[in-house]
Design a protein around this motif. Structure first.
Motif, PDB file in Angstrom:
ATOM      1  N   UNK A 193     -58.027 -46.575  38.768  1.00  0.00           N
ATOM      2  CA  UNK A 193     -57.295 -45.608  37.957  1.00  0.00           C
ATOM      3  C   UNK A 193     -55.801 -45.576  38.204  1.00  0.00           C
ATOM      4  N   UNK A 194     -55.317 -46.297  39.214  1.00  0.00           N
ATOM      5  CA  UNK A 194     -53.876 -46.360  39.499  1.00  0.00           C
ATOM      6  C   UNK A 194     -53.249 -47.464  38.647  1.00  0.00           C
ATOM      7  N   UNK A 195     -52.297 -47.110  37.818  1.00  0.00           N
ATOM      8  CA  UNK A 195     -51.634 -48.095  36.958  1.00  0.00           C
ATOM      9  C   UNK A 195     -50.755 -49.011  37.796  1.00  0.00           C
ATOM     10  N   UNK A 196     -50.893 -50.321  37.571  1.00  0.00           N
ATOM     11  CA  UNK A 196     -50.074 -51.289  38.308  1.00  0.00           C
ATOM     12  C   UNK A 196     -49.404 -52.243  37.312  1.00  0.00           C
ATOM     13  N   UNK A 197     -50.153 -53.204  36.801  1.00  0.00           N
ATOM     14  CA  UNK A 197     -49.602 -54.147  35.836  1.00  0.00           C
ATOM     15  C   UNK A 197     -48.982 -55.365  36.481  1.00  0.00           C
ATOM     16  N   UNK A 198     -48.495 -56.261  35.645  1.00  0.00           N
ATOM     17  CA  UNK A 198     -47.817 -57.461  36.115  1.00  0.00           C
ATOM     18  C   UNK A 198     -46.345 -57.171  36.353  1.00  0.00           C
ATOM     19  N   UNK A 199     -45.531 -58.230  36.270  1.00  0.00           N
ATOM     20  CA  UNK A 199     -44.112 -58.068  36.526  1.00  0.00           C
ATOM     21  C   UNK A 199     -43.452 -59.411  36.731  1.00  0.00           C
ATOM     22  N   UNK A 200     -42.218 -59.428  37.207  1.00  0.00           N
ATOM     23  CA  UNK A 200     -41.471 -60.686  37.307  1.00  0.00           C
ATOM     24  C   UNK A 200     -42.090 -61.723  38.236  1.00  0.00           C
ATOM     25  N   UNK A 201     -42.664 -61.293  39.347  1.00  0.00           N
ATOM     26  CA  UNK A 201     -43.277 -62.259  40.263  1.00  0.00           C
ATOM     27  C   UNK A 201     -44.520 -62.868  39.628  1.00  0.00           C
ATOM     28  N   UNK A 202     -45.370 -62.031  39.047  1.00  0.00           N
ATOM     29  CA  UNK A 202     -46.568 -62.526  38.367  1.00  0.00           C
ATOM     30  C   UNK A 202     -46.191 -63.488  37.246  1.00  0.00           C
ATOM     31  N   UNK A 203     -45.208 -63.105  36.448  1.00  0.00           N
ATOM     32  CA  UNK A 203     -44.789 -63.948  35.322  1.00  0.00           C
ATOM     33  C   UNK A 203     -44.200 -65.272  35.811  1.00  0.00           C
ATOM     34  N   UNK A 204     -43.443 -65.208  36.874  1.00  0.00           N
ATOM     35  CA  UNK A 204     -42.839 -66.429  37.421  1.00  0.00           C
ATOM     36  C   UNK A 204     -43.904 -67.395  37.927  1.00  0.00           C
TER      37      UNK A 204
END
Length: 290
Positions: A264-275
């Motif tokens: 239930x804690x929102x996290x998501x991707x980001x620049x490291x994941x995308x890289x």
């Protein structure tokens, strides 16, 4: 793709609807079998050598001396892809101990059952698309990962009851179950390895615990280090991930899949994941499509 799928069973290509193994096969009776999940990109099996090595480690852990060469196994995979007119596909290779007298104790003489089956997947690489539609909804479950002292984590076997029990706990709509070890530290997902990012640095559970040393995991570790991203392998609790800046899962089919929420804690991707996803796609493109 061919009008109907063909599977490779004990040296023969047969229609999927006719593919069978004996009810006396030890892979069916006891889960006494090794397997690998692979991906074909553009007709090339990605990281074949690494899969071959892990398959052999599993067979050694099971004391399963199947007598088959890597070239023989690869030939069966290639024949299956050709028969199905597939270049981009999911591939599963299984080797069981075959049919033996109805006793739990394995016998030294092995006539293995070898099965290859495949299904189409989208193109991968830089011009490809993900097999998943959305980032993953993940839940920590009460089912604990089997200790390495009970079943070696290195052994990728047909006995997937641990993961099945974990997935059975999930709420409707959840994608993956996150399991901890007996001490409460994160081990892995039912079919995936876990990663999270804090302050631009990458963290993942150590394979010193009951964690399958995923091949995609190993590739991502190398990609991160080549990119100058600090990587930490250690022991972490679910709470360590709840407040992460980014988190994602890896396995051969998903590649890198961001985690939308964990418990239930929102996290998501980001620049490291995308890289890292970009670098993974570049690796696939370079080794399989060019």
């Amino acid at each position: 793709m061919a009008e109907q799928l063909y599977y490779h069973v004990d040296g023969d290509l047969v229609p999927a609807s006719e593919a069978t193994v004996s009810v006396d096969d030890r892979g069916f009776r006891y889960g006494d079998a090794a397997f690998e999940t692979l991906r074909a990109y553009g007709g090339t099996i990605f990281a074949w050598d690494a899969h071959c090595e892990r398959l052999e480690r599993t067979c050694e852990a099971l004391s399963l001396e199947h007598g088959l060469t890597a070239a023989d196994l690869r030939g069966r995979i290639d024949e299956t892809l050709v028969a199905n007119d597939l270049a981009d596909a999911y591939v599963r290779l299984s080797i069981t101990r075959g049919v033996q007298p109805g006793k739990l104790t394995p016998q030294p003489d092995v006539d293995p059952t070898v099965v290859v089956y495949t299904n189409p997947l989208p193109r991968g690489g830089l011009a490809g698309e993900s097999v998943w539609d959305d980032p993953a909804t993940v839940e920590t479950v009460t089912t604990r990962r089997v200790p390495d002292e009970a079943i070696p984590a290195v052994a990728k076997t047909h006995n997937y009851l641990n993961g099945i029990l974990a997935r059975a706990e999930l709420s409707a709509g959840a994608d993956e179950a996150l399991m901890c070890d007996l001490e409460g530290y994160i081990a892995e997902g039912a079919t995936s390895n876990l990663w999270f990012v804090r302050d631009g640095e990458l963290y993942t559970p150590t394979i010193d615990g009951p964690v399958l040393p995923g091949i995609t995991r190993k590739i991502v570790l190398a990609l991160a280090r080549d990119a100058g991203i600090a990587v930490h392998e250690g022991s972490y609790e679910p709470a360590d991930v709840h407040g992460a800046a980014e988190a994602f899962l890896t396995n051969r089919t998903w590649e890198l899949r961001p985690i939308a929420t964990l418990d239930g804690h929102a996290i998501g991707g980001g620049p490291v994941t995308e890289r890292l996803s970009r670098r993974y796609d570049e690796r696939v493109e370079r080794t399989c499509y060019q």
